[in-house]
Motif scaffolding. Structure first.
Motif, PDB file in Angstrom:
ATOM      1  N   VAL A   1     -44.812 -49.218 -84.426  1.00  0.00           N
ATOM      2  CA  VAL A   1     -43.608 -48.586 -83.885  1.00  0.00           C
ATOM      3  C   VAL A   1     -43.996 -47.464 -82.923  1.00  0.00           C
ATOM      4  CG1 VAL A   1     -41.622 -47.150 -84.476  1.00  0.00           C
ATOM      5  CG2 VAL A   1     -42.093 -49.211 -85.791  1.00  0.00           C
TER       6      VAL A   1
ATOM      7  N   LEU B   1     -36.753 -44.674 -83.203  1.00  0.00           N
ATOM      8  CA  LEU B   1     -38.191 -44.925 -83.204  1.00  0.00           C
ATOM      9  C   LEU B   1     -39.048 -43.676 -83.305  1.00  0.00           C
ATOM     10  CD1 LEU B   1     -37.180 -47.743 -82.149  1.00  0.00           C
ATOM     11  CD2 LEU B   1     -39.362 -47.859 -80.972  1.00  0.00           C
TER      12      LEU B   1
ATOM     13  N   THR C   1     -45.347 -49.011 -79.865  1.00  0.00           N
ATOM     14  CA  THR C   1     -44.269 -49.608 -79.083  1.00  0.00           C
ATOM     15  C   THR C   1     -43.484 -48.539 -78.353  1.00  0.00           C
ATOM     16  OG1 THR C   1     -44.110 -51.437 -80.640  1.00  0.00           O
ATOM     17  CG2 THR C   1     -42.221 -51.076 -79.205  1.00  0.00           C
ATOM     18  N   LEU C   2     -43.304 -47.412 -79.014  1.00  0.00           N
ATOM     19  CA  LEU C   2     -42.604 -46.314 -78.351  1.00  0.00           C
ATOM     20  C   LEU C   2     -43.414 -45.821 -77.152  1.00  0.00           C
ATOM     21  CD1 LEU C   2     -40.215 -44.450 -78.260  1.00  0.00           C
ATOM     22  CD2 LEU C   2     -41.348 -42.949 -79.883  1.00  0.00           C
ATOM     23  N   GLN C   3     -44.741 -45.782 -77.318  1.00  0.00           N
ATOM     24  CA  GLN C   3     -45.582 -45.421 -76.174  1.00  0.00           C
ATOM     25  C   GLN C   3     -45.370 -46.411 -75.037  1.00  0.00           C
ATOM     26  OE1 GLN C   3     -49.506 -45.389 -78.010  1.00  0.00           O
ATOM     27  NE2 GLN C   3     -49.699 -43.231 -77.494  1.00  0.00           N
ATOM     28  N   ARG C   4     -45.340 -47.682 -75.383  1.00  0.00           N
ATOM     29  CA  ARG C   4     -45.170 -48.695 -74.342  1.00  0.00           C
ATOM     30  C   ARG C   4     -43.748 -48.676 -73.786  1.00  0.00           C
ATOM     31  NH1 ARG C   4     -48.887 -52.179 -73.419  1.00  0.00           N
ATOM     32  NH2 ARG C   4     -47.505 -53.900 -72.872  1.00  0.00           N
ATOM     33  N   TYR C   5     -42.821 -48.279 -74.634  1.00  0.00           N
ATOM     34  CA  TYR C   5     -41.448 -48.123 -74.139  1.00  0.00           C
ATOM     35  C   TYR C   5     -41.396 -46.969 -73.136  1.00  0.00           C
ATOM     36  CZ  TYR C   5     -36.600 -46.515 -74.200  1.00  0.00           C
ATOM     37  OH  TYR C   5     -35.349 -46.081 -73.846  1.00  0.00           O
TER      38      TYR C   5
ATOM     39  N   LEU D   1     -37.678 -55.886 -68.877  1.00  0.00           N
ATOM     40  CA  LEU D   1     -36.907 -54.699 -69.254  1.00  0.00           C
ATOM     41  C   LEU D   1     -35.433 -54.932 -68.936  1.00  0.00           C
ATOM     42  CD1 LEU D   1     -39.225 -51.929 -67.780  1.00  0.00           C
ATOM     43  CD2 LEU D   1     -39.264 -52.945 -70.043  1.00  0.00           C
ATOM     44  N   PRO D   2     -34.555 -54.397 -69.762  1.00  0.00           N
ATOM     45  CA  PRO D   2     -33.137 -54.546 -69.439  1.00  0.00           C
ATOM     46  C   PRO D   2     -32.790 -53.778 -68.182  1.00  0.00           C
ATOM     47  CG  PRO D   2     -33.431 -53.119 -71.348  1.00  0.00           C
ATOM     48  CD  PRO D   2     -34.768 -53.696 -71.032  1.00  0.00           C
TER      49      PRO D   2
ATOM     50  N   LYS E   1     -38.754 -51.570 -84.625  1.00  0.00           N
ATOM     51  CA  LYS E   1     -38.229 -50.764 -85.743  1.00  0.00           C
ATOM     52  C   LYS E   1     -37.626 -51.669 -86.815  1.00  0.00           C
ATOM     53  CE  LYS E   1     -37.305 -47.004 -87.854  1.00  0.00           C
ATOM     54  NZ  LYS E   1     -38.426 -46.197 -88.365  1.00  0.00           N
TER      55      LYS E   1
ATOM     56  N   VAL F   1     -42.217 -52.164 -72.259  1.00  0.00           N
ATOM     57  CA  VAL F   1     -41.287 -52.949 -73.071  1.00  0.00           C
ATOM     58  C   VAL F   1     -39.917 -52.281 -72.959  1.00  0.00           C
ATOM     59  CG1 VAL F   1     -43.052 -53.715 -74.695  1.00  0.00           C
ATOM     60  CG2 VAL F   1     -41.748 -51.649 -75.182  1.00  0.00           C
ATOM     61  N   GLY F   2     -38.903 -53.071 -73.220  1.00  0.00           N
ATOM     62  CA  GLY F   2     -37.548 -52.563 -73.109  1.00  0.00           C
ATOM     63  C   GLY F   2     -37.002 -52.067 -74.425  1.00  0.00           C
ATOM     64  N   ALA F   3     -35.763 -51.595 -74.352  1.00  0.00           N
ATOM     65  CA  ALA F   3     -35.140 -51.002 -75.527  1.00  0.00           C
ATOM     66  C   ALA F   3     -35.031 -52.004 -76.668  1.00  0.00           C
ATOM     67  CB  ALA F   3     -33.752 -50.489 -75.155  1.00  0.00           C
ATOM     68  N   PHE F   4     -34.737 -53.244 -76.339  1.00  0.00           N
ATOM     69  CA  PHE F   4     -34.524 -54.213 -77.424  1.00  0.00           C
ATOM     70  C   PHE F   4     -35.844 -54.580 -78.097  1.00  0.00           C
ATOM     71  CE2 PHE F   4     -30.879 -54.706 -74.584  1.00  0.00           C
ATOM     72  CZ  PHE F   4     -29.876 -54.373 -75.489  1.00  0.00           C
ATOM     73  N   ASP F   5     -36.908 -54.606 -77.304  1.00  0.00           N
ATOM     74  CA  ASP F   5     -38.223 -54.815 -77.921  1.00  0.00           C
ATOM     75  C   ASP F   5     -38.552 -53.640 -78.844  1.00  0.00           C
ATOM     76  OD1 ASP F   5     -38.757 -57.230 -76.577  1.00  0.00           O
ATOM     77  OD2 ASP F   5     -39.347 -56.126 -74.790  1.00  0.00           O
ATOM     78  N   ALA F   6     -38.217 -52.453 -78.384  1.00  0.00           N
ATOM     79  CA  ALA F   6     -38.509 -51.271 -79.200  1.00  0.00           C
ATOM     80  C   ALA F   6     -37.701 -51.295 -80.497  1.00  0.00           C
ATOM     81  CB  ALA F   6     -38.203 -50.014 -78.397  1.00  0.00           C
ATOM     82  N   LEU F   7     -36.433 -51.618 -80.367  1.00  0.00           N
ATOM     83  CA  LEU F   7     -35.606 -51.668 -81.577  1.00  0.00           C
ATOM     84  C   LEU F   7     -36.056 -52.807 -82.498  1.00  0.00           C
ATOM     85  CD1 LEU F   7     -32.092 -50.914 -80.043  1.00  0.00           C
ATOM     86  CD2 LEU F   7     -33.484 -49.418 -81.471  1.00  0.00           C
TER      87      LEU F   7
END
Lengths: 447, 466
Positions: free
Chosen positions: B393, A344, B396-400, A325-326, B414, B405-411
């Protein structure tokens, strides 16, 4: 906005679990039968308590204690909200604590209801080589559906463990382990007032999954006391002045765990190799329990309160921690989050998203003074002047003036604290600046 | 000239004129031919265009109305110069038909030779009769050629209609692609803004920031590419409207473009050949060649056959008159080369017709396959792939949210969803173009697959490692 791990709103639902845990006594599990009435010899020991665990029952047959372990798949709850299909014994993870007395003869039947062969190794016990449980070396593996017999004569006393010794990486990662306590037949000292047993282990159960990953080598994210993580751990209790023993075994895959006891000094009185003479002990507040080892601590619970007991590896008190994570420190995390959600989440970020199933917050639950930012290998020792039975009391109510609280203006003024000034070690906290020390302002090149 | 001679001359001329008048070949009027061509094309495309509506005023009125698919076709038919050219070709061929029905004019000749002040005068009037005899065959040749032209003109109209439809489909696809790439740029811009914040906070290295900045730049380039493609697609549509071109950035009619309507794919080879205007043109040209061969055979080397009258005044003032005849004596060239050539032309056109049939049938099969393949792929992408990407997506948002996962993985999730949507739009575009190509073929116009849009789903901008 849904309940998410991110904003820790999940704490609300887990608070009840924490309180519930606090009130739940450590009892033997159903099906683990106590010794039958009329047994030949009353136990000359104080039974060990395995918080969140159980003690394996036995029957006496011609003077031999007969026990039965059944290795099988178990749906195990690490904490409310996190359940995984693990491997355990007798319907639980970890297996029930085996408790016996030095000199006992045991016949332990092991039935394998797993889809894979297995064995049981009696860790630290001096047994006949053929009962040592190393598949292929000292015995054939127990095939699925089969029942093998181990005959043990307990020539030692102390704290030991048992675990699978077949395909260890997989089977221990799945939970096949338990504690084994042998009380001395002739104790050299009175038994402690409280005798607790803990088995430390570590798991890889990614958030949202329902099966431990035995292939994980280093990145474990569920670190347990007796198969539970905070806020699912049951507290220990003690009356003020009682002598408390905590037997801690560690069968983690790779990690050693420095277990820190708050509010008390402890001594390591034994390992799985035997007792430590009094002259060889020293006071500690943190005891490192290497993997594959046992450390037995003793101390007098002489300070009332709710005291934390936890592994001091900070990542070991986190639940299902994500990696990669960042690092958001120094940024506006809320704005960061909003930007991601705008792209998202449905409705340009406005719509709710269901929380991830079978996942718990990384950090604890709501306590008496707010959120308890601990998870994983964390539990509480509740020391009280008085207890009702062995049940865990509620939250500790500290005497007035003995709890950290916002500093009053009067106190600040009394002690000369100026909040506009950050005191430095090399100058007094007075508002008047001290003269520069000799040599101040000189620059030493290359330094 | 004796009275008998004068009588003979006048009679010959009168007979000739009478023949000419009696044998004039009836030809359809130019208006009738245009009406027939437009009607044929309308039947085949489903878009009716009134022949008398063709002109600038009608086109302007149509251009002012809301643009629909049918109106777009009508507008192109009314306003595009190629339609006027096609219809004018009908006039050319019709004139050829009329010409074929005419016989040659009589030829008058006069000689005056002076013999020492005593002139000798001779007058002759001759009527070529070979044309008269061959005129029915010539008319058949010209009729067949007119039929070929009618088929070709109808085909050109059909082709124009489908060019319009293809151009509209291209605009729709380009607009959707542009919109998706705009979203992709917004996502990339957010990622760049986030990484800049992290870099400012000291939590992200300069190379990591550079890569994210570069990703945003590539997203911007991809958007520029899509916008240029959309502009070019609009120009293609506008050019089809001739002088009635719409303003820049005009909107194309929208509609349910994701659901591909059912298309009968049974026996397309035979149906395509039966409907083929190219085939009708080829058959007509073959017919013309067959009549031409008969014509060559009848001519049999005969180039001249004239009847007429001649009158002469001798220098001694005597006068005489009588009939005259001139004809080719086919003893050296008795038409064998011309006949052989005509035979060869028949063979060429028959072979061309057969080759055309093979092309039409093969094109039908290929387009049927393309329609099936692209339709199935578009449906799979729409019904399975895109929902899976959308689900990913959400997951991934759930995992975010669970900080797995981090923001960049989430983006990135998308971004991948948007790339999947771009791939779908590209496939949908090829599916629509394949359908339009097959519909055009079944409407009678042979599609040149060499110039047809190839199937290519790669609508996404190149990514790292590509």
């Amino acid at each position: 906005m849904p309940t998410t791990r991110r904003d820790f709103l999940g704490a609300g639902t887990l608070a009840a679990g924490l309180l519930g845990c606090g009130l739940r006594p450590a009892v033997a599990a159903p099906g683990d039968a106590p010794a039958p009435a009329g047994a030949a010899e009353p136990p000359p020991h104080r039974p060990v308590v395995t918080p969140d665990g159980a003690t394996l029952g036995h029957r006496l047959v011609d003077g031999v204690k007969v026990m039965h372990l059944v290795a099988e798949e178990v749906d195990h709850e690490f904490a409310p909200g996190l359940v995984a299909r693990c491997w355990g014994y007798n319907g639980r993870v970890h297996g029930p604590t085996i408790e016996a007395v030095e000199g006992d003869r045991l016949r332990v039947y092991v039935t394998n209801r797993l889809p894979a062969p297995t064995t049981v190794h009696w860790h630290g016990l001096h047994v006949a080589n053929g009962f040592d449980g190393v598949s292929g070396l000292t015995q054939p593996a127990i095939p699925p559906g089969a029942t093998f017999l181990y005959e043990l004569t307990l020539t030692q006393h102390g704290t030991f463990m048992y675990h699978s010794h077949h395909d260890e990486m997989v089977q221990m990662a799945m939970g096949l382990m338990g504690m084994f306590v042998v009380h001395p037949r002739r104790p050299a000292s009175p038994p402690p007032d409280r005798d607790y047993a803990y088995l430390l282990s570590e798991w890889a159960v990614d958030a949202g999954l329902r099966r431990p990953d035995p292939n994980e080598m280093s990145d474990f994210n569920v670190l347990t006391f007796n198969g539970r993580v905070f806020p699912g751990t049951t507290p220990m209790v003690a009356r003020r002045g009682e002598r408390v023993r905590i037997r801690i075994g560690n069968l983690s895959a790779t990690d050693h765990h420095p277990i820190h006891v708050h509010g008390h000094s402890v001594e390591v009185v034994a390992t799985d190799g035997g007792d430590i003479p009094a002259a060889g002990r020293w006071p500690e507040t943190t005891v490192l329990v290497p993997t594959g080892s046992v450390r037995v601590l003793e101390f007098v619970a002489d300070h009332p309160g709710d005291w934390a007991v936890h592994c001091h590896m900070t990542h070991h008190t986190m639940n299902q921690m994500g990696h990669g994570l960042p690092n958001l420190i120094g940024t506006d995390a809320a704005a960061f989050d909003a930007a991601v959600r705008r792209h998202l989440a449905p409705g340009d970020g406005a719509a709710a998203v269901e929380p991830l199933p079978n996942a718990i917050p990384m950090l604890g639950a709501v306590g008496p003074h707010g959120y308890v930012h601990m998870g994983g290998m964390f539990t509480i020792l509740k020391v009280r002047d008085a207890l009702i039975g062995d049940a865990a009391p509620g939250w500790y109510e500290a005497p007035p003036g003995t709890t950290a609280a916002p500093a009053t203006a009067e106190a600040l003024a009394r002690d000369g604290i100026d909040l506009r000034v950050v005191p430095a070690p090399d100058r007094p906290p007075a508002p008047k600046p001290a003269p520069p020390p000799p040599g101040h302002g000189h620059h030493h090149g290359g330094g | 000239m004796t009275r008998r001679g004068r009588t003979l001359a006048v009679a010959s001329l009168a007979w000739t004129l009478a023949l000419a008048g009696a044998c004039a070949t009836p030809a359809p009027s130019g208006g009738e031919l245009r009406r027939r061509a437009l009607h044929d094309a309308s039947d085949r495309t489903g878009v009716a265009v009134a022949p008398d509506a063709i002109g600038a005023a009608a086109a302007d009125a149509l251009a002012a109305a809301p643009l629909t698919d049918a109106n777009a076709v009508r507008l192109a038919v009314l306003a595009h110069p190629s339609v006027r050219a096609a219809l004018a070709r009908l006039g050319v061929t019709r004139a050829d038909l009329v010409q074929a029905g005419l016989i040659s004019n009589p030829v008058f000749a006069a000689d005056a030779i002076d013999f020492s002040g005593r002139p000798e005068l001779e007058f002759a009037l001759a009527q070529p009769f070979l044309d008269l005899f061959l005129r029915p065959l010539r008319a058949r040749v010209a009729s067949a050629e007119l039929a070929a032209t009618e088929a070709a003109v109808a085909r050109d109209l059909v082709h124009l209609a489908f060019e319009v439809r293809r151009a509209l489909a291209e605009v729709r696809a380009a607009d959707r692609l542009t919109s998706l790439r705009r979203d992709a740029l917004a996502t990339a811009t957010s990622a760049r803004e986030l990484v800049e914040r992290l870099h400012a906070a000291g939590s992200v290295s300069a190379p990591e920031r550079t890569l994210v900045e570069d990703a945003e730049l590539r997203a911007r380039l991809a958007l520029l590419e899509a916008e240029a493609a959309a502009e070019e697609a609009r120009e293609t549509v506008a050019a089809l409207f001739g002088d009635a071109r719409p303003p820049p950035g005009f909107a194309v009619p929208d509609g349910p473009r994701d659901e591909l309507p059912a298309l009968d794919l049974g026996d397309v080879e035979a149906r395509a050949w039966r409907a083929s205007l190219d085939g009708r043109e080829a058959e007509a040209l073959l017919d013309a060649a067959v009549h031409g061969r008969t014509l060559a055979g009848r001519r049999a080397g005969m180039r001249t056959f004239e009847l007429g009258a001649v009158a002469r005044r001798e220098p001694d003032a005597t006068f005489g008159a009588g009939p005259a005849v001139a004809l080719t004596v086919p003893i050296l060239d008795h038409g064998q080369a011309a006949s052989a050539r005509a035979d060869a032309v028949v063979a060429v056109r028959a072979a061309e017709r057969d080759a055309l049939r093979l092309r039409v049938e093969s094109t039908a099969r290929r387009l049927r396959g393309r329609v099936r393949a692209t339709g199935e792929r578009a449906a799979l992408l729409r019904d399975r792939h895109l929902p899976l990407r959308a689900r990913f997506v959400r997951e991934t948002l759930q995992r975010y949210d669970a900080m797995q996962v981090g923001a960049f993985d989430a983006l990135a999730a998308k971004r991948e969803e948007l790339e999947a949507q771009q791939a779908y739009v590209a496939t949908l575009r090829t599916a629509w173009l394949a359908r339009l190509d097959l519909e055009e073929l079944l409407a009678g116009s042979l599609v040149d697959l060499a110039h047809a849009t190839p199937i290519d789903d790669r609508a996404s901008p190149p990514q790292e490692g590509d």
